[in-house]
Design a protein around this motif. Sequence first.
Motif, short mmCIF file in Angstrom:
data_model
loop_
_atom_site.label_atom_id
_atom_site.label_comp_id
_atom_site.label_asym_id
_atom_site.label_seq_id
_atom_site.Cartn_x
_atom_site.Cartn_y
_atom_site.Cartn_z
N THR A 1 0.70 -1.14 0.01
CA THR A 1 0.07 -0.03 0.07
C THR A 1 1.04 1.23 0.08
OG1 THR A 1 -0.05 0.20 2.48
CG2 THR A 1 -1.68 -1.20 1.40
N ALA A 2 0.46 2.18 -0.29
CA ALA A 2 1.04 3.65 -0.16
C ALA A 2 1.69 3.84 1.20
CB ALA A 2 -0.08 4.71 -0.59
N GLU A 3 0.68 3.48 2.11
CA GLU A 3 1.04 3.61 3.49
C GLU A 3 2.40 2.85 3.96
OE1 GLU A 3 -1.22 2.63 7.07
OE2 GLU A 3 -2.09 4.47 6.60
N SER A 4 2.40 1.37 3.49
CA SER A 4 3.58 0.74 3.82
C SER A 4 4.97 1.12 2.66
CB SER A 4 3.40 -0.84 3.72
OG SER A 4 3.26 -1.09 2.18
N GLN A 5 4.63 1.79 1.82
CA GLN A 5 5.69 2.43 0.89
C GLN A 5 6.21 3.49 1.52
OE1 GLN A 5 3.93 2.68 -2.97
NE2 GLN A 5 4.28 0.57 -3.35
N GLY A 6 5.44 4.34 2.16
CA GLY A 6 5.62 5.38 2.80
C GLY A 6 6.44 4.93 4.04
N LEU A 7 6.39 3.88 4.67
CA LEU A 7 6.99 3.67 6.06
C LEU A 7 8.39 3.30 5.39
CD1 LEU A 7 4.46 1.42 8.02
CD2 LEU A 7 5.39 3.69 8.75
N VAL A 8 8.45 2.66 4.30
CA VAL A 8 9.94 2.31 4.05
C VAL A 8 10.62 3.33 3.63
CG1 VAL A 8 10.91 0.99 1.90
CG2 VAL A 8 9.00 -0.06 3.17
N GLN A 9 10.04 4.48 3.00
CA GLN A 9 10.71 5.81 2.25
C GLN A 9 11.27 6.49 3.54
OE1 GLN A 9 8.33 7.99 -0.12
NE2 GLN A 9 9.86 9.62 -0.10
N ALA A 10 10.23 6.47 4.62
CA ALA A 10 10.96 7.30 5.79
C ALA A 10 11.94 6.49 6.51
CB ALA A 10 9.68 7.48 6.81
N TYR A 11 11.85 5.06 6.77
CA TYR A 11 13.01 4.18 7.22
C TYR A 11 14.32 4.53 6.50
CZ TYR A 11 9.37 1.95 10.15
OH TYR A 11 8.30 1.63 11.13
N LEU A 12 14.27 4.48 4.92
CA LEU A 12 15.33 4.53 4.31
C LEU A 12 15.93 6.19 4.35
CD1 LEU A 12 14.19 2.66 1.31
CD2 LEU A 12 15.98 1.99 2.66
N ALA A 13 15.24 6.98 4.56
CA ALA A 13 15.41 8.45 4.81
C ALA A 13 16.27 8.47 5.90
CB ALA A 13 14.35 9.26 4.36
N LEU A 14 15.61 8.06 7.01
CA LEU A 14 16.17 8.36 8.47
C LEU A 14 17.45 7.62 8.63
CD1 LEU A 14 12.78 8.19 10.52
CD2 LEU A 14 14.38 10.10 10.43
N ALA A 15 17.66 6.60 8.04
CA ALA A 15 18.88 5.64 7.86
C ALA A 15 19.79 6.60 7.10
CB ALA A 15 18.82 4.38 7.13
N GLN A 16 19.70 7.10 6.09
CA GLN A 16 20.29 7.97 5.33
C GLN A 16 20.97 9.21 6.02
OE1 GLN A 16 18.75 9.26 1.45
NE2 GLN A 16 20.59 10.61 0.94
N ILE A 17 19.90 9.72 6.81
CA ILE A 17 20.48 10.99 7.85
C ILE A 17 21.31 10.46 8.88
CG2 ILE A 17 19.49 12.64 9.53
CD1 ILE A 17 16.76 12.66 7.75
#
Length: 199
Positions: free
Chosen positions: A66-82
Motif C-alpha cells: 500500500t501507499a502507507e507501507s511504501q511511505g513507511l519504507v521511504q521514511a525508514y530509508l531516509a532516516l537511515a540516510q540521515i
Amino acid sequence: SLIEARRYPDAASQLDTLTNERPEIAEAWLMRGALALDDNRLELAETAFKRYLALVPARNSRSAATAESQGLVQAYLALAQIAEKRNDMPQAESWLARIDSPEELLNAQLRRAGILARQGKLDEARKLIRSQPEKTAADARQKLNAEVQLLREAKQYRGAYDLLVLKYQHKVVKLVMRYLRDPADAEDVAQEAFIKAYR
C-alpha cells in the motif's frame, strides 16, 4: 504539481504551510521530509520523517504494498540516510532493521551490510548478505555484487576476485567450450581470462 515541475522552493513553502495548518496529514510530512533531505537540511528532514511515523500506525509492512507501507519504507530509508550522513551507523542500522517489506528487504539488508562493513564488521556484513534469500537470479547477482563491493572497499581485492571466479568460472568455461570443444583447452583459456582480469 510543483515537485514534478521541479519548483522545489515553492513546493517546500506550500508543504510548510500545509503542515502548519493541517499537521494531521501524514503524507505532507513525508513529502516535506523528502524535500528537506534533498536540500541537505537534516534536522528538518528528520523531524518531518519522525512526525510522519508518529501519524502513520506502525503496521507490518509485509502486507500489501500500500501507499502507507511504501511511505513507511521511504521514511525508514531516509532516516537511515540521515544517520549515515551524521556517521551514526548504529542508528542507521536500527532504521534499516525496521524494514520488512518483501520488495525492499534485500536492498535494506544490503545497506545494513555496508554499514556493518564501514564499522569494521566485514565478516558480519558478509554473513548478513549471504543469509538473504534469493527469489530471482537478479537477487543472486545483486548479493554477489554487494559482497564483492564490500571486499573491494575493504581493499581485499583477492577475496573479491576469488568470489567472482567461483561464481563465473563454470559459465566462462562453458562459453569457451562452444568454440574450442576441448575441455582442457577451455579450462586453460578461462583461467587465462581470469588471470588477465585480475591484473
